[in-house]
Design an enzyme around this catalytic site. Sequence first.
Site: not given
Ligand code: NDP
Length: 478
Positions: A184, A258, A292, A389
């Site tokens: 996804k 991660e 990240c 972060e």
């Molecule tokens: P999320 O952790 O919400 O999103 C990451 C992925 O998980 C997306 O595909 C999201 O879907 C999906 N997701 C969301 N909720 C669930 C769930 N309950 N079960 C399974 N999958 C789920 O990150 P955000 O995009 O909301 O970003 C929020 C914060 O996270 C950022 O501000 C940043 O600080 C951090 N972040 C860190 C990352 C890293 O590489 N370590 C990458 C991205 C964000 P969808 O996007 O469609 O909602």
Amino acid sequence: MPTFEYAPAPESRSIVSLRESYGLFINGEFSPSVDGRAFKTISPATEEVLAEVTEAGPADVDRAVTAARKAYEQTWSVMPGRERAKYLFRIARIVQERARELAVLESLDNGKPIRESRDVDIPLVAAHFFYHAGWADKLEYAGYGPAPRPLGVAGQVIPWNFPLLMLAWKIAPALACGNTVVLKPAETTPLTALAFAEICQQAGLPPGVVNIVTGAGETGRALVEHPGIDKVAFTGSTEVGKQIARACAPTRKKVTLELGGKAANIVFEDAPVDQAVEGIVNGIFFNQGHVCCAGSRLLVQESVYSEVLASLRRRLATLRLGDPLDKNTDVGAINSAAQLAKIRELSDVGEAEGAQRWSPPCELPVKGFWFPPTIFTGVSQAHRIAREEIFGPVLSVLTFRTPAEALEKANNTPYGLSAGVWTEKGSLILWMASRLRAGVVWANTFNKFDPTSPFGGYKESGYGREGGRHGLEAYLDV
Ligand code: NDP
């Protein structure tokens, strides 16, 4: 210093042919959702709607998992490794052939500068497939026993900051080891994953080996909680990572996470300042700071603080912010309105808590989501901008006097994904690297990635490794 005006040098987007709407990629074909819901994906630089994308519900996720299970049992896990390798090599070559198209598409949907998608993301995507293709027929030499077995069906959820690259980090090792996948992509950046689905068709990959289900968090939840999944791989926020860990704890699913980071980039007084400043800029302003492992906390030795800060400010004044498709652009658009709101909120908190905010003079486009490169000085360890972060182009600057103090401050974080050390002394590099609680430590460089090198974190940055020989373990029954 003279300022130069640059004529626009936009990359043509005519190489990309966007469809009006995209279905779900299940069992080798694009198909509509069972309950027919859809959402729009936009360009964060202009807010223009790029395409309509299908939202997968639980019944669609179930269809995808069923297709992946069938492909796993009947085709992929019984195919000799040398045959699987051929498909991975083929995918890698198609990615190279379609590199320009993929780079333009990634910059359109994500907002990152074309210079980065063209020179970093897409070449690394191809490199990950080439590297793992090489492993597919040599798994018995990977150090995990004479006949390591795949796990089964992998459910993979990825974020929006490196959409196609995170897909490659997940799919390449899974397939090399003989697993099938349901992936996804993030809601705001689904387009390159859907282009990748076409690449799977082009490569003649057997149906069901790769399935792409688009949607938002609920789709991700349905996927990771599906009982037909054997392995969960997630990259994203620590908060969602914890939810996933809780949901998978009572099951037999193998999980790798991660998650976030708050890396220290540590500059000692003997470091070459110009080189360090380039590393600081690359560490936090690359990909708008949506990284990240970004070097979001700069620790500078007090004796060189003024020199480093002056040099950093001069360098920031030369960064060009604007159209992601312009080849001159250094800083692109923030990926979404929600992320922009989060960056603004935490930056305001930084000011309210007493840190000093500075940005170079920088005109922001009227449409789209933008945030100027920003530095906070006078930051203490207690400030939220030093602890949380921000995931944006915002740098918090702290100082130290001795290596021991630098180490203590660097490790004073719930995260542990990466760190950077800048010094001419090899002994100091080794001393620091062996004591920093971070999965990756860069010395006199930052944000360098290679498929042969394992990547992953400690503490709230998650567990498991991706890349290298270590990364294979996540997809093998060892
Ligand atoms: P999320 O952790 O919400 O999103 C990451 C992925 O998980 C997306 O595909 C999201 O879907 C999906 N997701 C969301 N909720 C669930 C769930 N309950 N079960 C399974 N999958 C789920 O990150 P955000 O995009 O909301 O970003 C929020 C914060 O996270 C950022 O501000 C940043 O600080 C951090 N972040 C860190 C990352 C890293 O590489 N370590 C990458 C991205 C964000 P969808 O996007 O469609 O909602």
